[in-house]
Motif scaffolding. Structure first.
Motif, PDB file in Angstrom:
ATOM      1  N   THR C 313       0.815  -1.206   0.000  1.00  0.00           N
ATOM      2  CA  THR C 313       0.000   0.000   0.000  1.00  0.00           C
ATOM      3  C   THR C 313       0.855   1.265   0.000  1.00  0.00           C
ATOM      4  O   THR C 313       0.553   2.235  -0.689  1.00  0.00           O
ATOM      5  CB  THR C 313      -0.900   0.015   1.241  1.00  0.00           C
ATOM      6  OG1 THR C 313      -1.263  -1.312   1.543  1.00  0.00           O
ATOM      7  CG2 THR C 313      -2.128   0.820   0.971  1.00  0.00           C
ATOM      8  N   LEU C 317       0.855   4.107  -2.783  1.00  0.00           N
ATOM      9  CA  LEU C 317       0.642   5.530  -2.544  1.00  0.00           C
ATOM     10  C   LEU C 317       1.837   6.347  -3.022  1.00  0.00           C
ATOM     11  O   LEU C 317       1.684   7.497  -3.438  1.00  0.00           O
ATOM     12  CB  LEU C 317       0.387   5.778  -1.059  1.00  0.00           C
ATOM     13  CG  LEU C 317      -0.998   5.336  -0.577  1.00  0.00           C
ATOM     14  CD1 LEU C 317      -1.114   5.503   0.925  1.00  0.00           C
ATOM     15  CD2 LEU C 317      -2.081   6.146  -1.263  1.00  0.00           C
ATOM     16  N   SER C 320       1.310   6.757  -6.550  1.00  0.00           N
ATOM     17  CA  SER C 320       0.201   7.681  -6.762  1.00  0.00           C
ATOM     18  C   SER C 320       0.660   9.106  -6.503  1.00  0.00           C
ATOM     19  O   SER C 320       0.248  10.036  -7.196  1.00  0.00           O
ATOM     20  CB  SER C 320      -0.971   7.313  -5.859  1.00  0.00           C
ATOM     21  OG  SER C 320      -0.999   8.085  -4.709  1.00  0.00           O
ATOM     22  N   ASN C 358      -3.625  12.876   1.534  1.00  0.00           N
ATOM     23  CA  ASN C 358      -2.565  11.876   1.532  1.00  0.00           C
ATOM     24  C   ASN C 358      -2.098  11.576   2.956  1.00  0.00           C
ATOM     25  O   ASN C 358      -1.869  10.425   3.313  1.00  0.00           O
ATOM     26  CB  ASN C 358      -1.403  12.387   0.682  1.00  0.00           C
ATOM     27  CG  ASN C 358      -0.686  11.261  -0.015  1.00  0.00           C
ATOM     28  OD1 ASN C 358      -1.323  10.306  -0.445  1.00  0.00           O
ATOM     29  ND2 ASN C 358       0.618  11.361  -0.111  1.00  0.00           N
ATOM     30  N   LEU C 399      -9.057   7.808  -0.232  1.00  0.00           N
ATOM     31  CA  LEU C 399      -8.752   7.210  -1.530  1.00  0.00           C
ATOM     32  C   LEU C 399      -9.588   7.841  -2.635  1.00  0.00           C
ATOM     33  O   LEU C 399      -9.096   8.156  -3.712  1.00  0.00           O
ATOM     34  CB  LEU C 399      -9.007   5.706  -1.494  1.00  0.00           C
ATOM     35  CG  LEU C 399      -8.043   4.889  -0.647  1.00  0.00           C
ATOM     36  CD1 LEU C 399      -8.536   3.467  -0.532  1.00  0.00           C
ATOM     37  CD2 LEU C 399      -6.663   4.908  -1.270  1.00  0.00           C
ATOM     38  N   ALA C 403      -8.410   9.881  -5.771  1.00  0.00           N
ATOM     39  CA  ALA C 403      -8.805   9.527  -7.123  1.00  0.00           C
ATOM     40  C   ALA C 403      -9.524  10.676  -7.814  1.00  0.00           C
ATOM     41  O   ALA C 403      -9.770  10.613  -9.010  1.00  0.00           O
ATOM     42  CB  ALA C 403      -9.712   8.297  -7.101  1.00  0.00           C
ATOM     43  N   TYR C 444      -6.671   2.988  -6.889  1.00  0.00           N
ATOM     44  CA  TYR C 444      -7.238   3.346  -5.577  1.00  0.00           C
ATOM     45  C   TYR C 444      -8.369   2.401  -5.223  1.00  0.00           C
ATOM     46  O   TYR C 444      -8.529   1.999  -4.071  1.00  0.00           O
ATOM     47  CB  TYR C 444      -7.750   4.778  -5.589  1.00  0.00           C
ATOM     48  CG  TYR C 444      -6.644   5.807  -5.686  1.00  0.00           C
ATOM     49  CD1 TYR C 444      -5.626   5.830  -4.738  1.00  0.00           C
ATOM     50  CD2 TYR C 444      -6.615   6.741  -6.696  1.00  0.00           C
ATOM     51  CE1 TYR C 444      -4.611   6.749  -4.832  1.00  0.00           C
ATOM     52  CE2 TYR C 444      -5.604   7.667  -6.794  1.00  0.00           C
ATOM     53  CZ  TYR C 444      -4.600   7.666  -5.864  1.00  0.00           C
ATOM     54  OH  TYR C 444      -3.598   8.563  -5.951  1.00  0.00           O
TER      55      TYR C 444
END
Lengths: 532, 101, 509, 707, 173
Positions: C313, C317, C320, C358, C399, C403, C444
């Protein structure tokens, strides 16, 4: 009350979801009662709208306006701006009604993570209502996207074996369409600013400038923008060939989810086409090639959906594909671009909500008892569940468009409108009517007729009073629309006429004499620049 | 003989910088990589001082700051290296690949 | 005044100190924490977090005071003009402070689980914030560079704070080596700019470069300097192709530090980029925009695509966060700070919402850290909704916000980027951006899938002490409220983005 | 007048009965069910009689009333542009129209309906689902009466679909029998094909005239006859309507459902599939006569299809062994006659045949029901024989019916059939004399197979099993009384329309004349035909001799058929010898298998059976599309499933993630494929990262310096 | 003061610096590398002197050669250096890395060469004697202490380095 009726309708389910949060998850009975109470409340609060709206149905434009175009995010010209016309009124009533029915139908079907389920469901309800009420595109978009999430979770958590796949597919597909729509609308937003000096997302304001695009940027840009919108709506409707998310989502979703998905969510696509695509791009939809493409896709959808339904082995999938076919009629009506076509399309949307919603409930009832939707598992259900069989038959007939039931009224109006636009369109669409009879009756035969050969089916119990209660209102409405649809046509007459007028003779923004509404619209975003 | 101008110093600095860079991307030993980074910073200083000759003392002060930074980096870096070595008993860059993907 | 005091204080006036107050306060508090740590008994070390939060609060108050005295349109200069206090600096100060505060809140329990020392940790965070403030408010390459290094070195240490953990060691080592490498390249570029312009002051550099760019826009040294400088800056915000450190370092670092790094450090990098590219190097805009386009597309591609198949995860992230940088870069491409500011405001707003969403996501991940469970594998989060419904729903909110699904705050970040792209006619980039936003939704959702649709793997709810709860609720409330009532925050971002630009840093010395 | 102004009660009474049955019927005892259902229909009949009398008394050409606006708002705000450029509002009313044509239909539908209801109380007394049966029957009556009373095409379509539905329900009454439910489906779906034609036809009519109303359409069509005569659009409209009529009235090629419909209980066959519903197509064509006469091409098609259907069905009927199937084919054949009449422009003759046919075909079906009742459900005639002694009333009444259908002079069938034959001969200056030949042959066959039925069933040796023989009994009064009433009608109904050539004055045709008037101005040939009826004196002189000659021929044919049937089937013995089988076995097999049309349809159109290796038809298309959907569209979206599979074979790691990744997810597969190189780049090696940075800087520098 | 034989010293010092830098990156034994680095740094210190930066030259010698390098050597002692000899010197990517670096190098050098005219030709001669003082004035001067604030931050930076080194080096509690 009168002035805030839309907000009340909109937020009642949300309040319900919040209240549910406060109840301990273990107390399932209380949760169920509360959820049903709020669902009923959501329907009840929407009822006053009926007489109020009826009185004002002939008024031009949106009614029950609430908020203003820039009271929410003045910096970008977005507002909490609600209002309804006949089209949205009907869809709102459908939503509150089907929402209640769906929640009622979940009483025993959902036994796992009950609290979450109802909370998401109520949240979904708010999202859907918002889509139909928003007069500000930004607000519309927020609701449009926001309602994806609860639906995604409903499919993903309480769905069938391939639910993960279906849920993600549903989500991504819809998201893909909507982000392109966002880009297109931003273009319109700047275009509006370029024309008027005002930044606003108010739909009514954009109506005045968006049709100018072809004359300023040329047809290519306008067509591209149109397709930006179209893709979002076509995916949602879903039109061929963007439909493949639908069978997956429908099949995997829990019954109530399917009901809402078919009953309301799909209507957002057609609603979007009516509310945005046509008025924003009147010239584009009249380009022969574009229009022909739209109609062709609709007709392909009608026939294709019907043929594919014919060979399904899973009841729910069959009903799902039948939706593709039915929604093909709706889009055909829209792109007939005449008043009856639009009226018929909206009416057919309502009808589809009622009939297909009921079909999903019907499938759900068997699924709940036997945990399979495989058609070959059944047979002779008429013998063991006669009441259920009768109700199913009525809804099947309604779905296949038997006169005096609701389906026919919409289908015929659409066919007539399409015929008047171009007789060949109607001629191509008519086989859909035959196919509907074929796949539905064949399904009925395989499930309900014959002897009970599967021992597991022998002990099936007929409908409980609660289950019966979910169907009776649906049947009542189906009969009402079938026998006396005039009130519906009357409600739709004014908004539809306005859209047709907008398509044929858009009232354009004129820099010398701006439409009256513009003057009260959003202040320019620049006003906020200097100050903090 | 040719007049030694700014360009000459810049060339030397660039060559030193590149040698440092080559070291960073080719050598396996982490300690040597550290040294190469020091060399690169030192080359930057040479640049700054060469320019400082053109403009005044600001470049020299900048160089001083970079030197201080180099010292700090070295101190922290070597501290980290020691902690790393304690756990992994290697200072070989090829073996620093626990985190990847 | 004694000579020593003169030595210490004479160069500066009271106004200087007032304007530098946040930095000074933070330094003093961190020194205090270091001392306090010595005297606290081992089991009470976590009380060090209180002065840390206090320090951040006082610094915020100081920032607020600065905000009060800021002229309606214009900037204030302190310390001989090396420190510039304009709306952007103030905005970033708040951002750093908020990020640091939440990071402190989520670290308390994490450090206890890891049995690491508290005092140094909080002191380092405060030091890092000091460095960030220098980056955001620096008007001189020297101060900016030193601030950058202060922040960087602090984060190297924080990344390796779990000394006994191999992954943490490795993260720190990688971060340090690559960071120092990029710093050297950055410094090389700065030295060339000094050589070209004879100054390290942004305004003077800008003025000089403007003259040069007008006469010889393709001066090779200028281009070399530009590219090397941008390399250093793009490295800090983890833009491709200089992003590769980020996933490894984010994965290996202590989770709460990862949150801090991905949010505040990144914001600081952005402050640096905005300050340097829009003030000092603005004359080279024609030259650097293609670099940004290249980097933006590369970043979006790598970030989004690589995130898809991650099973960790934190790593997910990390990718992301790389992808988010890609969006922000698009904003910088669209906005030049003169004719169009939408993109810059978009970046500022994006950073604001990104900070909360975040950090919130990392807060949830941090709360999963228990004895023997790292909590950063996607399996660890499976079925979270059944173990800890509140955390799961908050995580879902974060999330979805990441997104870019309305009505959560993250949507507006992306929205403003799209807005600026359309406004300036970058339709193709806008198309790319929206397509990647769909891809982003996919990964996500994978996490959401795991949380909501899979069976729980572990057992027992994660422990959330009050501080953690506070952090969660702060971030969640911000994510939701900014989403629903964004206007005031948009105004703030607009305000912060008003002055930044070639004309912003005008008068110095 | 009360009954006339409230004529909408006629359909509503059975509707109420149906509603009561379906809602509460389960709990009601049989006598109450009988009371309500039979009562409703009987009242409806009485109401009809009263209304018709009032109508006749009023002397008006028609009674029309619109009850309410059904589709549209009625405000006229939504308009369509018409074919001719005019505009018309989107509006359909729910209204009633009573004119001579609907009077005729109303009377025999309610009348026969009442009788069959009474009959059913006896026939169905031992069946389960009694209330359901009567509910459906009442619903049927409602639909049929709506169809008849409708004042516009769409309301007619309501009834049209409604009768289709009821037919479906009643055919599928024994729903546990697979064959029954299949037959029901077949009936409904085949009808739906026709319905599609009706929809398109009505829409075309609207496009032309801007209204669905019969009266207005008729008036407009007559007014514009000069411009519309023979135009493509009117041909299209009428052809589409005729497709509908083919579906409902079981004409080629949509007749296939009717024989299968015999799966339903016999009263249903009598009521729906013989007397009333199947004549709806005739009704519609007759109703649209003003349009049809404008489309000579369509008229030819109608006539040809009618004649072909007549002989086609009759030929199949020659060899069928199921008593009801014989009657079913005979129905199809007789319907063919009716369409032949319509096609040659003899609308009144066609309607007259509908009228007489209603009685004798209902009688025959009910009689066969009585036989089956007596035989404990046995329907195969090869298992019967010699029943005339055991069930004399049934025998007598059935014999009357058979004589009527065979066209023996003096009975109803003779008059109507002969009229058709004469019209076929004489109409259009004899253009259709070939069709007369066909119809004549058909008459011969009809007489033969009907007497084949009679002889096989009632004469000869008993061929049933012992047990069946033991149970043989005459039906109860509730069944025999209707039989007798119908037999009475079968004899005397014909005298209502005795043509002038036989000394009558054809009251029937005169009564209908207002509906079919004004043809003279349209087309000369048609004018002659109608002139023949309107001015009997003149006509008689012209074609009198010929007419009597033809009449004699047909009477001869009838007797020839009877004689042949007697020769072939009135014989002792347990076996039935089929003369056709003996003469030409392939012909026999073809006929027995109904020309293999069902099989052909299953292969070509439905796709239930495969044609060789491929499956055609709707199901085949559905399967193909389903595959297309699953593989191509979705596959395209999925980024090419084949790519995944191919790559899966290439390397195991690929397979691993492709299969057990988090679902092989949609559009993400391509993206995932790209994701892997990304991950491979991220190999964890720091110096590689540094090198990538160097690549980046070097690449950019290269671009900037050397570009 | 005019430097004597400037070109010679320049080329000599440059050659020493470059050659020993090359030695540094090509020696297997890190201790050798460290010694080579010292030579490079000392040679650059010489170059600094030629650039009128005696203070920086001093800092270079004291800080780098005296401080940092010693630290390096200490670390090398701490980490196990024996097995470092036997291992490969270069990583797997060294060929491609070298090529990339050479490309980059040629681009950089080419850019510098082509852009040599971008800089002012006029040299500002600073008196060497007051060099340290002037730097001091820039750092602390009451009116000229332009770099005082960055200097304070640099002090914080060094403090952080100390804290960091301590944190990293100390054993687990």
């Amino acid at each position: 009350m009168y002035n805030h009726i839309l907000s009340i309708i909109l937020f009642t389910p949300l309040v319900g979801a919040a209240v549910l949060m406060l109840i301990p998850a273990a107390n399932k009975t209380l949760i169920r009662w509360t959820a049903n109470a709020f669902a009923l409340l959501g329907f009840v609060v929407s009822l006053p709208l009926v007489p109020w709206f009826w009185e004002r149905k002939a008024e031009v434009g949106f009614k029950f306006l609430e908020g203003s175009p820039n009271n929410w995010i003045p910096t970008i010209g977005a507002g909490y701006y609600l209002g309804i016309d006949g089209i949205s009124f009907l869809l709102i009533m459908l939503t509150t009604f089907l929402g209640f029915i769906s929640i009622l139908s979940s009483w025993t079907a959902i036994d796992d993570r009950v609290k979450e389920y109802y909370a998401w469901f109520l949240l979904l309800q708010t999202g859907m209502l918002g889509v139909f009420m928003a007069l500000d595109f930004f607000l519309f978009f927020v609701f449009w996207e926001a309602m994806l999430v609860p639906m995604y979770l409903l499919i993903g958590i309480w769905g069938g074996p391939r639910r993960l796949y279906a849920a993600i597919k549903f989500f991504l597909y819809t998201l893909l369409g909507s982000v392109l729509m966002l880009l297109s609308v931003i273009f319109l937003y700047f275009f509006h600013h370029a024309q008027t000096g005002i930044y606003t997302f108010s739909i009514q304001e954009l109506y005045h400038t968006a049709p100018l695009i072809p004359s300023v940027y040329g047809t290519t840009v306008a067509t591209l923008l149109f397709f930006g919108f179209f893709l979002a709506f076509a995916i949602k409707v879903p039109m061929f060939p963007f439909h493949t998310w639908l069978p997956d989502a429908h099949v995997e979703a829990p019954t109530a989810g399917s009901v809402i998905l078919a009953g309301v969510l799909l209507k957002m696509g057609t609603y979007g086409l009516i509310r945005f695509s046509l008025p924003f791009f009147p010239a584009v939809v009249q380009y022969p090639k574009v229009r022909l493409l739209m109609v062709t896709l609709s007709i392909i959808g009608i026939i294709y959906g019907g043929l594919v339904s014919l060979v399904q082995k899973d009841m729910k999938k069959l009903v799902a594909y039948s939706s593709v076919s039915h929604l093909g009629f709706c889009t055909l009506g829209i792109f007939a671009l005449n008043g009856p076509g639009l009226s018929g399309s909206v009416l057919q949307q309502i009808n589809h909500g009622i009939s297909t919603g009921a079909l999903f409930l019907i499938v759900g009832i068997l699924y709940e008892r036997r945990h399979t939707r495989d058609i070959s598992e059944y047979g002779g259900i008429s013998t063991v569940m006669p009441v259920y069989a009768t109700i199913s038959l009525i809804m099947f007939l309604s779905s296949m468009g038997l006169p005096l039931l609701n389906g026919f009224v919409g289908e015929f109006t659409i066919l007539q409108a399409a015929y008047m636009a171009n007789w060949k369109w109607a001629a191509w669409a008519v086989p859909g009517v035959v196919l509907a009879a074929a796949y539905l009756l064949w399904l009925y035969q395989r499930v309900f007729f014959g002897k009970v050969e599967n021992p597991k089916n022998e002990k099936l119990t007929d409908l409980t009073p609660r289950e019966l209660a979910t169907f009776l209102p649906l049947i009542a409405i189906a009969l009402w629309i079938g026998l006396y649809p005039k009130p519906f046509f009357e409600i739709l007459e004014q908004p539809v006429a306005q859209i047709v007028e907008q398509v044929n003779h858009p009232k354009l923004y004129n820099a010398a004499a701006p439409p009256a509404a513009v003057q009260v619209a959003a202040k320019p975003a620049n006003a906020q620049e200097a100050g903090r | 003989m040719l007049e030694i101008g700014t360009l000459h110093y810049l060339m030397v600095a660039a060559i030193l910088f590149l040698i440092g860079l080559i070291g960073v991307i080719t050598r396996r030993n982490v300690v040597i990589i550290f040294m190469c980074i020091e060399l690169m910073l030192s080359a930057v200083n040479l640049n700054l001082l060469a320019f400082s000759r053109l403009y005044g003392l600001h470049g020299q002060v900048f160089a001083l700051f970079i030197a201080a930074d180099a010292a700090a980096e070295a101190a922290v870096g070597l501290g980290i290296l020691i902690a790393f070595f304690r756990n992994r008993t290697t200072v070989n860059m090829d073996e620093v690949d626990l985190l990847k993907g | 005044m004694t000579p020593v005091a003169m030595m210490l204080f004479a160069p500066f006036t009271a106004a200087d100190y007032r304007l530098g107050a946040p930095l000074i306060v933070l330094t003093l508090f961190s020194l205090g924490i270091l001392c306090l740590d010595l005297f606290l008994p081992a089991r009470h070390k976590h009380y060090c977090s209180i002065p840390a939060l206090l320090g951040l609060g006082v610094a915020a108050y100081g920032t607020w005071k600065i905000q009060q005295v800021l002229p309606a349109s214009g900037a204030l200069y302190a310390f001989f003009g090396t420190l510039v206090l304009d709306p952007m600096s103030v905005y970033f100060f708040y951002l750093f402070l908020a990020g640091a505060a939440v990071s402190v809140l989520i670290s308390i329990r994490y450090l206890e689980v890891e049995r690491e020392s508290h005092g140094e940790f909080y002191a380092l965070i405060l030091f890092a914030v000091t460095g960030m403030m220098c980056m955001a408010a620096g008007a001189d390459f020297v101060l900016i560079f030193i601030g950058l290094e202060l922040m960087a070195i602090t984060t190297y240490i924080l990344a390796g704070f779990l000394r006994g953990n191999k992954r943490s060691n490795e993260a720190a080592l990688k971060y340090l080596l690559l960071g120092a490498f990029s710093s050297a390249i950055f410094a090389y570029g700065l030295s060339l700019f000094y050589g070209l312009t004879g100054s390290t002051n942004l305004a003077e550099v800008g003025a000089s470069l403007a003259r040069r760019a007008a006469t010889e826009p393709r001066n090779p040294i200028m281009l070399l300097a530009l590219l090397t400088t941008m390399t250093g800056m793009l490295f800090k915000i983890a833009a491709a192709p200089f992003h590769m450190w980020a996933p490894d370092v984010y994965e290996g670092s202590p989770t709460s530090v990862t949150g801090f790094m991905s949010v505040s450090v990144k914001a600081a990098g952005w402050a640096l980029i905005l300050r340097v590219l829009l003030c000092g190097l603005y004359p080279l805009r024609v030259q650097y925009v293609p670099v940004l386009v290249f980097a933006a597309i590369m970043t979006l591609t790598t970030g989004n695509l690589a995130a898809i198949t991650q099973t960790n995860t934190k790593r997910l992230l990390a990718y992301s966060s790389i992808a988010h940088v890609g969006y922000m870069l698009l904003g910088l491409i669209a906005s030049d700070g003169v004719a169009n500011r939408t993109g810059i405001r978009g970046i500022l707003f994006y950073l604001l919402v990104y900070t909360f969403m975040n950090l919130g996501a990392f807060a949830v991940l941090t709360s999963l850290r228990r004895r023997n469970i790292l909590g950063d594998d996607i399996d660890d989060i499976a079925g979270l909704v059944q173990r800890a419904p509140v955390e799961a729903i908050l995580m879902l909110v974060f999330l979805l916000s990441l997104a870019g699904i309305p009505p959560f705050a993250g949507f507006y970040g992306k929205y403003f980027i799209f807005l600026s792209l359309i406004e300036t006619g970058h339709y193709l980039l806008a198309g790319v951006a929206v397509l990647y936003s769909v891809v982003a939704a996919y990964y996500y959702l994978r996490v959401a899938n795991a949380m909501f649709m899979r069976k729980p793997q572990g057992e027992g709810a994660p422990v959330t002490p009050p501080a953690m709860n506070l952090a969660l609720w702060i971030t969640a409330a911000a994510t939701v409220l900014i989403g629903i009532f964004p206007n005031i925050f948009i105004q703030a971002a607009n305000w912060a983005g008003t002055l930044i630009g070639p004309t912003g840093v005008a008068q110095i010395r | 007048m009360y009954f006339l102004t409230h004529i909408w009660m006629v359909p509503l009474l059975p509707a109420a009965g149906a509603a009561i049955m379906l809602l509460l019927g389960r709990r009601l005892p049989k006598p109450v069910v009988n009371g309500i259902c039979v009562g409703a229909v009987a009242m409806s009949f009485l109401w009809t009689v009263a209304a018709v009398l009032a109508f006749l008394h009023s002397g008006a050409p028609r009674y029309e009333a619109e009850l309410y606006t059904w589709l549209g708002t009625g405000s006229g705000a939504q308009v369509f542009t018409l074919y001719g450029g005019g505009h018309a509002a989107f509006h359909v009313g729910a209204g009633v129209l009573l004119d001579p044509l609907s009077c005729v239909w109303l009377l025999f539908v309610t009348g026969v309906g009442t009788l069959i209801h009474i009959y059913s109380t006896g026939y169905m007394s031992h069946e389960g689902g009694y209330y359901r049966f009567f509910g459906y029957l009442n619903l049927f009556m409602f639909s049929m009466l709506t169809l008849i009373l409708a004042n516009n095409y769409l309301m007619m379509f309501v009834g049209w679909e409604g009768v289709g539905l009821c037919s479906y329900l009643l055919i599928g009454f024994y729903f546990h029998k697979h064959s029954a439910s299949t037959a029901a489906n077949k009936a409904f779906i085949t009808n739906r094909i026709g319905d599609a034609g009706v929809i398109l036809g009505s829409l075309t009519i609207f496009w032309l005239f801007g209204t669905f109303d019969f009266v207005k359409v008729t008036e407009l069509a007559r007014a514009q006859s000069a411009t519309l005569m023979g135009t493509t659009i009117i041909t299209m409209a009428t052809l589409a309507l005729f497709v509908g009529a083919c579906g409902k009235s079981a004409q080629l090629p949509l007749y296939v459902w009717l024989p299968d419909a015999m799966e339903g209980p016999t009263p249903v066959s009598a009521l729906i599939h013989a007397a009333t519903m199947v004549t709806a197509g005739v009704y519609m064509v007759a109703r649209s006569n003003a349009l049809f006469v404008l489309a000579p091409e369509t008229m030819k098609v109608v006539a040809v299809v009618g004649a072909l259907t007549a002989i086609f069905a009759a030929s199949i009927g020659l060899v069928q062994n199921d008593i009801k199937r014989v009657l079913a084919y005979s129905t199809i054949s007789q319907l063919g006659y009716m369409f032949l009449a319509l096609g040659v422009g003899a609308f009144a003759a066609g309607v007259f045949h509908v009228f007489t046919h209603a009685f004798f075909k209902a009688l025959l079906f009910l009689g066969s029901g009585s036989v089956i009742h007596a035989m404990s459900g046995q329907q195969d005639m090869r298992g019967m024989g010699g029943l005339r002694k055991k069930i004399p009333i049934t025998f007598a009444t059935m014999l009357i019916g058979t004589l009527a259908i065979a066209g023996v002079p003096g009975l109803a069938g003779f008059f109507s059939k002969d009229e058709i034959l004469w019209q076929a001969w004489s109409a259009h200056d004899g253009q259709f004399r070939v069709l007369w030949g066909v119809a004549f042959l058909t008459a011969l066959m009809t007489s033969f197979y009907m007497f084949r039925l009679i002889f096989m069933t009632f004469f000869g040796d008993k061929r049933m099993t012992h047990e069946e023989e033991h149970h043989l009994h005459e039906s109860p009064r509730s069944m025999t009384v209707p039989l007798m009433v119908l037999a009475f009608c079968s004899i005397f109904a014909g005298y209502l329309g005795v043509g002038p050539s036989l000394g009558g004055s054809n009251h029937f045709e005169h009564f209908l004349a207002p509906v079919f008037e004004n043809h003279a101005s349209v087309e000369g040939a048609v004018a002659e035909a109608s002139a023949a009826s309107e001015k009997p004196g003149e006509k008689k002189e012209e074609g009198g001799l010929m007419e009597y000659g033809l009449m004699g021929l047909s009477v001869a044919a009838a007797f020839a058929g009877i004689f042949a049937g007697w020769k072939a089937y009135d014989r002792p013995g347990k076996d039935v010898r089929e003369p056709i089988n003996a003469a030409a076995p392939p012909v026999y097999r073809t006929l027995l298998n109904k020309y293999y049309v069902d099989e052909l349809y299953d292969r070509l159109f439905t796709g239930r059976a495969k044609l060789g290796p491929v499956r055609l038809g709707a199901i085949g298309a559905g399967e193909a599309m389903w595959k297309f959907d699953a593989n191509v569209i979705d596959g395209g979206v999925n980024g090419g499933g084949w790519m995944t599979r191919a790559a899966g074979r290439l390397s195991s790691w690929w397979d691993k993630w492709a299969v057990d990744g988090v679902g092989v997810n949609g559009p993400a597969i391509v993206v995932r494929m790209l994701s892997y190189p990304m991950r491979l780049l991220q190999a964890g090696l720091l110096q590689w990262y540094a090198l990538v940075m160097v690549f980046g800087v070097a690449g950019l520098l290269w671009y900037y310096l050397l570009h | 003061m005019t430097p004597v034989a400037t070109p010679f010293f320049f080329y000599f010092l440059s050659a020493v610096a470059i050659i020993s830098a090359l030695v540094m990156i090509t020696k297997v034994n890190p201790v050798h590398s460290a010694l080579a680095l010292i030579v490079t740094l000392l040679a650059s210190a010489g170059l600094y002197l030629m650039l009128y930066a005696p203070f920086m030259a001093g800092v270079q010698i004291v800080l780098y050669a005296g401080g940092i390098l010693v630290m390096f050597l200490f670390v090398m002692m701490l980490v196990n250096i024996e097995h470092l000899y036997v291992e490969k010197m270069m990583n797997r990517q060294w060929v491609i890395a070298l090529l990339a670096a050479l490309v980059l190098g040629s681009l950089v050098l080419g850019a510098l060469y082509k852009g040599a005219g971008s800089f002012p030709q006029q040299i500002v001669n600073h008196p060497e004697q007051t060099n340290s003082q002037e730097i001091g004035m820039l750092l602390y001067g009451p009116q000229t202490g332009y770099y005082m604030f960055p200097f304070e931050i640099a002090s914080v930076l060094l403090l952080v380095a100390v804290v960091g080194a301590v944190v990293m080096a100390k054993r687990r509690v």
